[in-house]
Design an enzyme around this catalytic site. Structure first.
Site, short mmCIF file in Angstrom:
data_model
loop_
_atom_site.label_atom_id
_atom_site.label_comp_id
_atom_site.label_asym_id
_atom_site.label_seq_id
_atom_site.Cartn_x
_atom_site.Cartn_y
_atom_site.Cartn_z
N LYS A 113 -10.44 2.88 -1.40
CA LYS A 113 -10.53 2.18 -0.12
C LYS A 113 -11.83 2.50 0.60
O LYS A 113 -12.15 3.65 0.84
CB LYS A 113 -9.32 2.56 0.73
CG LYS A 113 -9.16 1.80 2.03
CD LYS A 113 -7.82 2.20 2.65
CE LYS A 113 -7.53 1.48 3.94
NZ LYS A 113 -6.18 1.85 4.47
N GLU A 156 0.83 -1.21 0.00
CA GLU A 156 0.00 0.00 0.00
C GLU A 156 0.87 1.26 0.00
O GLU A 156 1.87 1.33 0.70
CB GLU A 156 -0.90 -0.02 1.24
CG GLU A 156 -1.84 1.17 1.36
CD GLU A 156 -2.61 1.18 2.68
OE1 GLU A 156 -3.64 1.86 2.74
OE2 GLU A 156 -2.18 0.51 3.64
N CYS A 203 -5.68 -2.68 2.61
CA CYS A 203 -5.31 -2.69 4.02
C CYS A 203 -6.52 -2.88 4.95
O CYS A 203 -6.99 -4.00 5.09
CB CYS A 203 -4.52 -1.44 4.36
SG CYS A 203 -3.52 -1.61 5.88
#
Length: 281
Positions: A118, A45, A155
């Site tokens: 995200k 990431e 993540c």
């Protein structure tokens, strides 16, 4: 002939404030993975810099780009076309007045297929992402690449079973999670490496799907990232892994026809009771 897919995870440390050096380092590891036969290569990431989200500092907004013109995306497009590999590229994205933690999917011919933003944004000591990023507005996405159908979360997304299930329901062949995770500054005795893995191994089991996670390593101004990047097969078994400090590459291959057969045999998707799941909404 069976459908096979060869996936790789990259793990490395990064230079502070030197985007060009970090892109060059990832490029070298992508080349190493491709030389080992990888078709889909996952970097960590936000690999263009140190993980800047540990603190709230306004100057970091200047490092965001619109996704089609981000230097990391442009570099990976050239590399993907040269090597014939798919690369999910994690970036700090600017879209007008809004900022996102995003992944651009670069296909094996160098084409940028689009962006995933995200969905789950953490906010806590050492991981103050809500200062920088809006919650993603793309919804979960699955990508038809030249090398297979992939689902990519970012993540914190990897802790949520709903994200993995959504991508599995959308037909993903594998799930990939670029990651930046390590020390918890509020509690130096807390080490989440094992539970981080177990959460994703559970997604592999419950969705009968391979899972790939790529983390960073190194001490970034006192914030220690613990690596332990891994590849899990569709039974949840770790089939390739890296330690807490090594810069390197892991590669594994999966027979997707066998995975499909095993998924059907286990019956998880046959026996779902959507009529009972209203509480989830």
């Amino acid at each position: 002939m069976s459908r096979t897919i060869r996936v790789a995870a990259l793990q490395t440390s990064f230079a502070k404030g030197d985007m060009a050096a970090n892109i060059a380092q990832i490029s070298e590891l992508v080349q190493t993975a491709a030389a080992q036969g990888a078709e889909i290569v996952l970097p960590p990431e936000l690999f263009s810099d140190h993980y800047f989200c540990k603190t709230q500092e306004e100057h970091h907004f200047a490092s965001a780009y619109e996704w089609p013109s981000h230097p990391a995306v442009l570099a990976m497009q050239d590399l993907a076309a040269e090597l014939g590999v798919v690369i999910p590229v994690s970036i700090f994205e600017k879209d007008g007045p809004e900022y996102f933690n995003s992944v651009v999917i670069v296909d094996a011919d160098g084409a940028a297929l689009g962006v995933y933003r995200k969905s789950h944004i953490p906010d806590g000591p050492g991981y103050q992402e809500k200062f920088y990023f809006r919650p993603g507005n793309t919804g979960f996405r699955v990508w038809d690449t030249l090398k297979g159908r992939i689902g990519v979360g970012i993540c914190w997304d990897q802790w949520f079973p709903e994200a993995a299930r959504a991508m599995a329901l959308m037909g993903a062949d594998v799930l990939l999670y670029p990651t930046a995770i390590g020390a918890e500054p509020q509690d130096t005795s807390l080490d989440t490496a094992a539970r981080w893995r177990r959460a994703m191994q559970g997604h592999a089991v419950s969705n009968v799907i391979p899972v790939i996670a790529a983390n960073r390593v190194g001490d970034e101004d006192g914030q220690l990232f613990y690596g332990t990047s891994f590849i899990s097969d569709h039974t949840g078994e770790v089939v390739a892994e890296l330690d807490r400090t090594t810069n390197g590459v892991i590669v594994s291959a999966f027979d997707l026809d066998q995975v499909d057969q095993d998924r059907a045999a286990w019956g998880f998707f046959r026996d779902r009771r959507t009529d009972l799941y209203d509480v989830l909404l």
